[in-house]
Design a protein around this motif. Structure first.
Motif, mmCIF file in Angstrom:
data_model
loop_
_atom_site.group_PDB
_atom_site.id
_atom_site.type_symbol
_atom_site.label_atom_id
_atom_site.label_comp_id
_atom_site.label_asym_id
_atom_site.label_seq_id
_atom_site.Cartn_x
_atom_site.Cartn_y
_atom_site.Cartn_z
ATOM 1 N N ASN A 48 -52.121 1.500 -1.012
ATOM 2 C CA ASN A 48 -51.100 1.243 -0.116
ATOM 3 C C ASN A 48 -51.351 0.935 1.432
ATOM 4 O O ASN A 48 -50.655 0.474 2.080
ATOM 5 C CB ASN A 48 -50.235 2.621 0.050
ATOM 6 N N LEU A 49 -52.877 1.027 1.627
ATOM 7 C CA LEU A 49 -53.353 0.662 2.838
ATOM 8 C C LEU A 49 -54.785 0.529 3.056
ATOM 9 O O LEU A 49 -55.298 1.241 2.188
ATOM 10 C CB LEU A 49 -52.823 1.668 4.057
ATOM 11 N N LEU A 74 -55.378 -2.258 8.348
ATOM 12 C CA LEU A 74 -55.480 -1.774 9.760
ATOM 13 C C LEU A 74 -56.971 -2.083 10.130
ATOM 14 O O LEU A 74 -58.001 -1.600 9.490
ATOM 15 C CB LEU A 74 -55.284 -0.308 9.741
ATOM 16 N N ILE A 75 -57.342 -2.654 11.240
ATOM 17 C CA ILE A 75 -58.705 -2.886 11.810
ATOM 18 C C ILE A 75 -59.091 -2.070 12.773
ATOM 19 O O ILE A 75 -58.267 -1.670 13.651
ATOM 20 C CB ILE A 75 -58.746 -4.398 12.208
ATOM 21 N N MET A 76 -60.207 -1.244 12.491
ATOM 22 C CA MET A 76 -60.845 -0.450 13.487
ATOM 23 C C MET A 76 -61.743 -1.327 14.368
ATOM 24 O O MET A 76 -62.547 -1.999 13.655
ATOM 25 C CB MET A 76 -61.257 0.580 13.042
ATOM 26 N N THR A 109 -50.398 5.949 12.916
ATOM 27 C CA THR A 109 -50.441 4.444 12.543
ATOM 28 C C THR A 109 -50.463 4.294 11.007
ATOM 29 O O THR A 109 -49.834 3.202 10.513
ATOM 30 C CB THR A 109 -51.859 3.713 13.109
ATOM 31 N N VAL A 110 -51.284 4.974 10.403
ATOM 32 C CA VAL A 110 -51.412 4.986 8.777
ATOM 33 C C VAL A 110 -50.031 5.181 8.308
ATOM 34 O O VAL A 110 -49.718 4.396 7.291
ATOM 35 C CB VAL A 110 -52.250 5.958 8.362
ATOM 36 N N LYS A 111 -49.222 6.122 8.534
ATOM 37 C CA LYS A 111 -47.926 6.582 8.209
ATOM 38 C C LYS A 111 -47.005 5.480 8.389
ATOM 39 O O LYS A 111 -46.237 5.060 7.476
ATOM 40 C CB LYS A 111 -47.643 8.017 8.703
#
Length: 462
Positions: A48-49, A74-76, A109-111
């Motif tokens: 999902n991510l 999503l980039i850290m 952010t994830v949600k």
């Protein structure tokens, strides 16, 4: 409801383990990898991510975007450079987050990204319906209130369909009168936020002394005349889209506040000691060269990179071929209906004139000309003289002075001719007279001076 799966790609063991614990405690199923090679062994398209560090052994986190397919990445990054984060977004990252990250911010952010995922997947087939992914022969249909079928607009429609579902900041660039607000509305209508409002603000129309209070709100007693607490326009856009037109006119102090809204997702009212969380999407627009304003110290560089995640260039009317006739017909029907007029048509002279004219004021100028002609039309037809643009065209082609005689007008572009004409006559004509001779408004003259870098003559000492 099935468990949502997240892949965490991070080479630092401590951070990877902490992130896995955080997500697992909040109900996510987590798989992990410590390098690009390990990540590629996973079926990334089945998650999902994807949460990935930017710098990894064997490559960059953005290298995984193509393998992830429609799954958001999503980039850290622990790198302070805003440029690297912007580049990640341009390569297709759904969002980025700075390390060390706040646990609450990470979860939020994830949600949010997982919640948006179905919308992105549903929109993708529409955006790539043809196997010729970059072809302008896709015959993309217009969006929202946008009108036109030329190749530049075909490319624009295709880009909007890709950009709109992704909840990222968009910067729309184009000359005054090209329809930047219509682009913002189309983006909002195609996004997951379309059930909420789009709040439109013209930054140039609000006095500098009031812009911060209007945008961010204020507390009672914050300044003289603040008799009540007021919600700002940023908060009014909660859950929806905030459209800031002419963002290049925003004062530096307001730019700093806006940057915090984009970075921290929070707004602090004028006179308040506490901040409020906000969930908005920003679409900004300008006809100015923001990079030049940054170099001149009139626009914050960090805000510029925040706005530059996705850029959309709106073509001027003079570059849209026969779209001018299509737009003209649309505007004519619109204003006939508004004014309760019977059906009116353009005669051939009007059509020829509209195609030949350069439309320095773009669609806005075209619409004004049509409204004027519609009121004056008497026999059900609009001719070229009723449009009022023939006179303007003749005024641009004024006879050259002796100082200009050495230059053949046919060898000049429109911008070259404009520059030479202004430089040759600005010492003897006022700004109003110059604009009149050129067949444009004073505002348009001012904008073109800035665009072409034409300085105004210095006033003679008394």
């Amino acid at each position: 409801m099935s468990t949502q799966r997240v892949a965490v790609i991070e080479d630092e063991d401590i951070i990877r383990a902490a992130l896995k614990r955080l997500l697992t405690r909040n109900g996510f199923e987590v798989d992990e990898a410590a390098s690009i090679e390990q990540a590629k062994a996973l079926d990334l398209a089945g998650y999902n991510l994807i949460v990935s560090d930017l710098r990894l052994p064997g490559g960059e986190g953005t290298d995984l975007i193509s393998q992830a397919g429609d799954v958001p990445v999503l980039i850290m990054t622990s790198y302070a450079s805003m440029r690297s984060a912007v580049e990640a977004m341009k390569k297709g990252a759904a969002e980025y987050i700075a390390k060390p990250f706040d646990h609450e911010e990470m979860l939020k952010t994830v949600k949010r990204l997982i919640k948006q995922q179905p919308t992105v997947r549903a929109a993708a087939p529409q955006a790539t319906a043809s196997p010729a992914t970059d072809s302008v022969e896709l015959d993309e249909s217009p969006l929202g209130q946008l009108v036109g079928s030329c190749q530049p607009m075909q490319r624009l429609y295709k880009r909007l369909r890709k950009v709109a579902p992704a909840d990222v900041t968009v910067l729309v660039q184009g000359e005054s009168g090209t329809g930047k607000e219509l682009v913002a509305k189309a983006i909002h209508e195609l996004s997951a936020r379309n059930s909420a409002e789009i709040v439109s603000v013209n930054c140039a129309a609000i006095p500098e002394s009031l812009i911060e209070a209007e945008l961010f709100g204020y507390e009672k007693g914050a300044f003289t005349g603040a008799n009540t607490t007021r919600t700002g326009l940023v908060e009014a856009a909660e859950g929806g889209t905030l459209f800031l037109d002419e963002i290049g006119e925003l004062p530096l102090e307001a730019q700093a506040r806006l940057l915090r809204v984009l970075q921290e997702r929070e707004v602090r009212r004028v006179g308040s000691v506490s901040a409020r969380q906000v969930d908005i999407r920003l679409v900004a627009a300008t006809h100015r060269n923001l990079r030049q304003l940054v170099d001149e110290g009139r626009f914050r560089e960090d805000l510029y990179y925040r706005l530059q995640v996705i850029e959309i260039a709106l073509p001027p009317l003079r570059e849209r071929d026969r779209d001018v006739l299509e737009i003209a017909e649309h505007l004519l029907k619109k204003h006939c209906l508004r004014l309760g007029e019977d059906e009116v048509q353009f005669d051939q002279s009007a059509r020829d004139m509209m195609l030949a004219y350069q439309w320095p004021g773009n669609v806005r100028e075209l619409e004004n000309a049509i409204q004027r002609a519609l009121i004056l039309a008497e026999d059900g037809f609009i001719s070229a003289d009723l449009l009022g643009i023939q006179h303007a065209s003749e005024q641009v082609a004024v006879p050259q002075s002796t100082s200009e005689a050495a230059v053949d007008e046919k060898d000049l572009s429109l911008s070259d001719y404009f520059t030479q004409f202004v430089l040759a006559h600005q010492n003897e004509l006022s700004e109003t007279e110059l604009a009149k001779r050129l067949g444009i408004s004073r505002k348009c003259l001012w904008e073109r001076r800035n665009r072409y870098g034409i300085p105004r003559p210095k006033k003679k000492a008394q």
